[in-house]
Design an enzyme around this catalytic site. Structure first.
Site, PDB file in Angstrom:
ATOM      1  NE  ARG A 101      -3.907   0.369   1.160  1.00  0.00           N
ATOM      2  CZ  ARG A 101      -4.844   1.005   0.463  1.00  0.00           C
ATOM      3  NH1 ARG A 101      -5.170   0.578  -0.731  1.00  0.00           N
ATOM      4  NH2 ARG A 101      -5.450   2.050   0.956  1.00  0.00           N
TER       5      ARG A 101
ATOM      6  CB  SER B  26      -4.771   7.803  -3.413  1.00  0.00           C
ATOM      7  OG  SER B  26      -5.535   6.657  -3.710  1.00  0.00           O
TER       8      SER B  26
ATOM      9  CB  CYS C 211      -9.400  10.047 -14.318  1.00  0.00           C
ATOM     10  SG  CYS C 211     -10.428   9.226 -13.085  1.00  0.00           S
TER      11      CYS C 211
ATOM     12  CG  HIS D  39     -13.127   6.050  -5.277  1.00  0.00           C
ATOM     13  ND1 HIS D  39     -12.567   7.312  -5.339  1.00  0.00           N
ATOM     14  CD2 HIS D  39     -12.347   5.349  -4.416  1.00  0.00           C
ATOM     15  CE1 HIS D  39     -11.493   7.358  -4.570  1.00  0.00           C
ATOM     16  NE2 HIS D  39     -11.337   6.186  -3.990  1.00  0.00           N
TER      17      HIS D  39
END
Lengths: 435, 435
Positions: free
Chosen positions: A113, A257, A135, A262
């Protein structure tokens, strides 16, 4: 020692790669994995989570790394890593759960991560057109993500660009489906760990790059809830998963991030201690009083009214009496529902309506603050117990936790929930007039 | 309704002021309290904790407030509020503890904390000379703080400028000595609260404005530990306090509002649930095995060596097996000591030495990161129990908690503690060569 060697910049030992195990569930499809170790991803200067990059030797501090990127723009003009080895994963990428004997917590240790890329704040530095082109969550860029797990679309072509809600595996998962969930001990037998077995999925809420969740049309939010329920109920069928957390990170302070709206879902092989504890407290209250703790709490809040933001036929939005953070807002069902998975589809429009009102009031009243949103629901096997109400928690990230809060676990809230609720009600009324 | 009225910008009702109750303990001296409501304090743009100011009507968003300050510099050229009413405190300033029935946590609700001023980052915007002139923690500026509680100085004049360590009440306390600690219920009887009775003290670690704790000479750190022990043991004599937490916030990400090196102490009227839980887990382990959990943990870590940063005759610095955050570092005593208050003074130099090594390694290796430091010690009455070891926790603030961590309580750590320890050992060796 492939692990520590690769972290220190020595090329990974290919002999240690593990082939992908056979698929079993739909969500078990192998996500494409990139080895981003040599990519100096663009990062915000304030986020020092790239310690792996720091120890590469090329950079001795984040500031120098940022300077280096400024001088070498061509080296890092991709915001998303190259997909090079879709069916392989390095052993050092694997997550593990480590048991903390002092708190009874399981800690997820997930070195991979630390390598996830973080978008530049898009509003100031990149034109909207460029943002959409680069994106991976925008329609037309489906090839930039791992193959989708599920989607709502009029057509039937997987990974086509006509979707309205899309679910993909997280490219940098906290937990992986292929890990062994059994508990094991290190050589000393005092330290316990288990494989980081789980699922980590990303829900792209809308094709629109700039449309925040609260600004989406109600029917789009209903589609999202339907998809969340579908994935939730599907994952619950896997006996390895004990709990499923749905959450959303909005804004830089909330740890996101990616800018494109979302939310996410993580299924864990253990019930987190915090969730188990809340559930047990509710159970004990029910044993003692014969009344559901959350039903009673909601009833008291609706009686007092001072901390209620909004109510409709199915749900209520309240700022709890003992809010842990300023403007903390809960959405609770007004009928007995222990699990998010069992909300009747006829009630989803009411849920979407009240969530939209709460998010719009927070957005307009607090100038689009960073916030986290989580769905707290009964653990596996307890979905029909009468002592719990599933609920949404919206946690604006307006203050930082200090040493006192970290050391004691006692939150310090600087805004009375009564004042916060009164303020948000005013904004909600103004929003309604503006509609 | 003085509370909500004043928050919404209407002048406070003087009839609601409460006179200061009589002093009883030394730390009970009345701190000077300022009514900063109309001062548009300078703030970092990223810290949106001034919601009270936002709702004044003059500012509708933090960004606008910052713009307004930029255009009206004369209105806010004091970094510290005017001291106007030293012996009065407004009722709405009072903290309360509210009981969270869903988690069994007590939440501190402290509206007055939202008004504390936050220094501009000094390094970039203010010359060192100006910084020292306006810093209330620098020698010569003693009149800018409430009267001191205690100090180490060669002379005997209270509040003179010849101190080496100085203790003052926090001007914006989370808890106040004059509050009634008893538990009460709101009218509905479902919601419980108690007065925010406690103590909140600030320890100015050194007269030097720029000298971080790890850079101070060992004998200065020993003086600080002596003073912390003195205040800790003094406050423990007050039967209203059940637990005392000593903590430090270093850097913007750790929630500090003042640059001058300082740490803090908060005494609480309840044992925080998190502390009680850790203590109970250790007790159960002792009942089951006859061995102290923390002694065993330290023994295992010293056997394995991979996560040990430093050891001296009295203490060890280790990065625990199940670290919750990257580079989390603990300092534990190597002999049985349950309470920080009972560390023999002969061992304080060894404690200062190992703390200095750990802080210097973190400072140099991670480019002076923000961090929190806390001292975890046995609650009142359990100071001599054999199943606990008091310990220091250093928690670098390198990553942000996301919705998953908030919703589940399960930490995600992106750096293996073995790698972090190996890295810090290298830095520690380089530091030793440089000395």
């Amino acid at each position: 020692m492939a692990n520590s060697r690769s972290i220190h910049g020595i090329p990974p030992d290919h002999a240690t790669f593990a082939a992908w195990p056979p698929c079993r569930f739909r969500h078990d499809k192998p996500p494409m994995v990139a080895f981003g170790r040599t990519h100096p991803y663009r990062r915000r200067t304030s986020v020092v989570d790239d310690w792996n990059a720091t120890t590469l030797g090329r950079f001795t501090s984040t500031r120098r790394q940022v300077d280096w990127i400024a001088q070498n723009p061509a080296s890092c003009d991709h915001a998303w890593p190259q997909v090079s080895s879709p069916y392989r994963r390095q052993s050092s990428d694997m997550s593990t759960l480590r048991y903390d004997v002092t708190t009874n917590d399981w800690v997820i240790v997930a070195p991979s991560r630390a390598r996830r890329p973080i978008e530049q704040p898009l509003r100031n530095t990149v034109s909207p057109k460029t943002a959409v082109q680069s994106c991976p969550f925008c329609p037309g860029n489906e090839r930039m993500t791992p193959p989708e797990i599920d989607a709502v679309r009029p057509g039937s072509n997987l990974n086509a660009d006509d979707w309205r809600v899309r679910v993909i595996p997280n490219l940098f998962p906290a937990l992986q489906i292929e890990e062994n969930p059994d508990s094991r001990t290190e050589s000393s037998s005092f330290f316990r760990y288990r494989g980081g077995c789980g699922a980590h999925e990303v829900f792209i809420e809308s094709p629109h790059h700039e449309l925040a969740l609260g600004d989406q049309p109600p029917d789009q939010i209903v589609l999202l809830f339907q998809m969340l329920q579908r994935r939730y109920n599907d994952l619950l069928r896997d006996p390895r998963f004990q709990a499923i957390l749905i959450f959303k990170n909005h804004g830089e302070w909330a740890g996101t991030s990616m800018h494109h709206p979302h939310c996410q879902l993580i299924a864990t092989p253990v019930v987190p201690r915090q969730s188990r504890q809340k559930f047990t407290i509710a159970e004990e209250y029910y044993d003692r009083t014969g009344v559901g703790l959350y039903s009673r709490l909601l009833e008291e809040e609706l009686n007092e009214q001072t901390r209620v933001l909004a109510v409709n036929e199915g749900f209520a939005a309240v700022l709890p009496y003992a809010s842990h953070v300023p403007f903390e807002t809960w959405i609770l069902p007004r009928t007995q529902q222990s699990s998010f998975g069992s909300v009747p589809s006829s009630q989803l429009p009411a849920l979407a309506e009240i969530l939209k009102r709460a998010l719009r009031a927070i957005h307009a009243g607090l100038d689009n603050p960073s916030f986290n949103m989580t769905i707290d629901t009964a653990p596996r096997g307890d979905e029909s117990k009468p002592w719990f109400l599933w609920h949404i928690q919206i946690l604006p990230r307006l203050t930082r936790r200090s040493g006192f809060e970290l050391g004691s676990g006692m939150p310090i809230n600087t805004v009375l929930p009564e004042d916060a609720a009164s303020f948000l009600r005013d904004v909600d009324r103004a929003n309604a007039i503006g509609d």
